[in-house]
Design a protein around this motif. Structure first.
Motif, short mmCIF file in Angstrom:
data_model
loop_
_atom_site.label_atom_id
_atom_site.label_comp_id
_atom_site.label_asym_id
_atom_site.label_seq_id
_atom_site.Cartn_x
_atom_site.Cartn_y
_atom_site.Cartn_z
N TYR A 13 0.83 -1.21 0.00
CA TYR A 13 0.00 0.00 0.00
C TYR A 13 0.86 1.26 0.00
N PHE A 14 1.78 1.36 0.96
CA PHE A 14 2.58 2.58 1.06
C PHE A 14 3.54 2.72 -0.12
N GLY A 15 4.03 1.61 -0.65
CA GLY A 15 4.86 1.67 -1.84
C GLY A 15 4.09 2.22 -3.03
N PHE A 16 2.86 1.76 -3.21
CA PHE A 16 2.05 2.24 -4.32
C PHE A 16 1.62 3.70 -4.12
N MET A 17 1.28 4.08 -2.90
CA MET A 17 0.93 5.47 -2.63
C MET A 17 2.10 6.38 -2.92
N ASP A 18 3.31 5.94 -2.61
CA ASP A 18 4.50 6.71 -2.93
C ASP A 18 4.66 6.82 -4.45
N GLU A 19 4.42 5.73 -5.14
CA GLU A 19 4.53 5.69 -6.60
C GLU A 19 3.58 6.69 -7.27
N ILE A 20 2.35 6.79 -6.78
CA ILE A 20 1.37 7.67 -7.42
C ILE A 20 1.29 9.06 -6.78
N ARG A 50 5.77 10.37 4.24
CA ARG A 50 6.05 8.95 4.02
C ARG A 50 5.82 8.20 5.32
N ALA A 51 5.31 6.97 5.17
CA ALA A 51 5.16 6.11 6.33
C ALA A 51 6.56 5.68 6.76
N ILE A 52 6.81 5.67 8.06
CA ILE A 52 8.12 5.29 8.56
C ILE A 52 7.98 4.13 9.55
N ARG A 83 4.38 0.47 11.18
CA ARG A 83 4.57 1.77 10.52
C ARG A 83 3.83 2.88 11.26
N HIS A 84 4.44 4.07 11.21
CA HIS A 84 3.73 5.29 11.57
C HIS A 84 3.15 5.84 10.28
N PHE A 85 1.94 6.38 10.35
CA PHE A 85 1.30 6.93 9.16
C PHE A 85 0.26 7.97 9.55
N ILE A 86 -0.05 8.82 8.59
CA ILE A 86 -1.11 9.81 8.76
C ILE A 86 -2.42 9.23 8.26
N ALA A 87 -2.36 8.57 7.11
CA ALA A 87 -3.57 8.01 6.51
C ALA A 87 -3.27 6.62 5.96
N LEU A 88 -4.25 5.73 6.13
CA LEU A 88 -4.17 4.37 5.60
C LEU A 88 -5.58 3.92 5.32
N GLU A 89 -5.92 3.84 4.02
CA GLU A 89 -7.27 3.45 3.61
C GLU A 89 -7.21 2.15 2.83
N LEU A 182 -6.61 -4.57 -2.62
CA LEU A 182 -5.47 -3.72 -2.94
C LEU A 182 -4.82 -4.14 -4.25
N ASP A 183 -4.66 -5.44 -4.44
CA ASP A 183 -4.09 -5.94 -5.70
C ASP A 183 -4.95 -5.52 -6.89
N ASP A 184 -6.27 -5.63 -6.75
CA ASP A 184 -7.18 -5.22 -7.83
C ASP A 184 -7.06 -3.72 -8.11
N TRP A 185 -7.02 -2.92 -7.05
CA TRP A 185 -6.93 -1.47 -7.21
C TRP A 185 -5.63 -1.08 -7.92
N ILE A 186 -4.52 -1.66 -7.46
CA ILE A 186 -3.22 -1.34 -8.08
C ILE A 186 -3.22 -1.77 -9.54
N SER A 187 -3.69 -2.95 -9.82
CA SER A 187 -3.73 -3.46 -11.19
C SER A 187 -4.60 -2.57 -12.09
N ASN A 188 -5.79 -2.22 -11.63
CA ASN A 188 -6.69 -1.36 -12.40
C ASN A 188 -6.11 0.03 -12.63
N ARG A 189 -5.49 0.57 -11.60
CA ARG A 189 -4.90 1.91 -11.71
C ARG A 189 -3.75 1.91 -12.71
N ARG A 190 -2.90 0.90 -12.65
CA ARG A 190 -1.77 0.83 -13.59
C ARG A 190 -2.24 0.60 -15.01
N ALA A 191 -3.33 -0.16 -15.18
CA ALA A 191 -3.86 -0.44 -16.52
C ALA A 191 -4.39 0.83 -17.18
N LYS A 192 -4.86 1.78 -16.39
CA LYS A 192 -5.39 3.03 -16.93
C LYS A 192 -4.31 4.02 -17.33
N GLU A 193 -3.10 3.80 -16.88
CA GLU A 193 -2.00 4.74 -17.16
C GLU A 193 -1.34 4.47 -18.48
#
Length: 193
Positions: A13-20, A50-52, A83-89, A182-193
């Protein structure tokens, strides 16, 4: 297995959020150690974060358990210490976990619960995440026995948090469903790019 799944979901999740470029927030509300200094601010007053690695201690977890009046599942201990984080959905219903910031876990949790979910703890429901803008997820401390394998239930603000609805067998199994979504969301998001 459950700890491995929790860590994998958080890393993914945090890796993909960083990516986008999805982790931005009001600069003055971001703890200094979470500010992503490698990224230029997108707007005035907004910074990327960034999540730490979490610094949550066993003592802080005990204090959180004292606040709830119940022991918490070991899988949730592990989650808080990842991890410490501000937001995690996560999940199809936008499960937004209460923030986990350095040094303020107990205060932030108390503030969230007392502002929005007062009265649930007295009924042995331990809030830990919002469900979109409509409700809250809780550990059902009326279940689970000695090992704190509490069921996860949701409450809707429409009925004043009156009736719990079953959501997951326990905290760890919830992450299996989160990973599939999460896998579906990442896959769908990358397919649209």
């Amino acid at each position: 297995m459950s700890e491995e799944t929790i860590r994998r979901v958080l890393d993914k999740y945090f890796g993909f959020m960083d990516e986008i470029g999805g982790n931005s927030f009001i600069e003055e509300l971001i703890p200094e150690e979470l500010i992503d200094v490698e990224k230029e601010p997108p707007y005035a007053g907004i910074r990327f974060w960034r999540a730490i690695k979490s610094t949550v201690t066993k003592g802080e977890i005990r204090a959180l358990e004292d606040y709830y009046g119940h022991r918490l599942p070991q899988s949730y201990h592990y989650f808080l210490r990842c991890r410490h984080f501000i937001a995690l959905e996560l999940g199809q219903q936008s499960i937004a976990f209460f923030k986990n910031l350095p040094r303020t876990l107990i205060e932030d949790t108390e503030e969230e619960i007392e502002e929005f979910y007062e009265g649930l703890i007295e009924r042995n429901y331990l809030p830990f995440a919002r469900i979109s803008d409509v409700g809250v997820l809780c550990f059902d401390a009326n279940t689970g026995g000695a090992n704190q394998a509490y069921e996860i239930v949701g409450f809707d603000q429409e009925d004043g948090f009156a009736r719990p609805a079953f959501c997951a067998k326990n905290f760890a199994t919830m992450f299996v469903a989160f990973e599939a979504h999460l896998d579906d969301w990442i896959s769908n998001r990358r397919a649209k790019e």
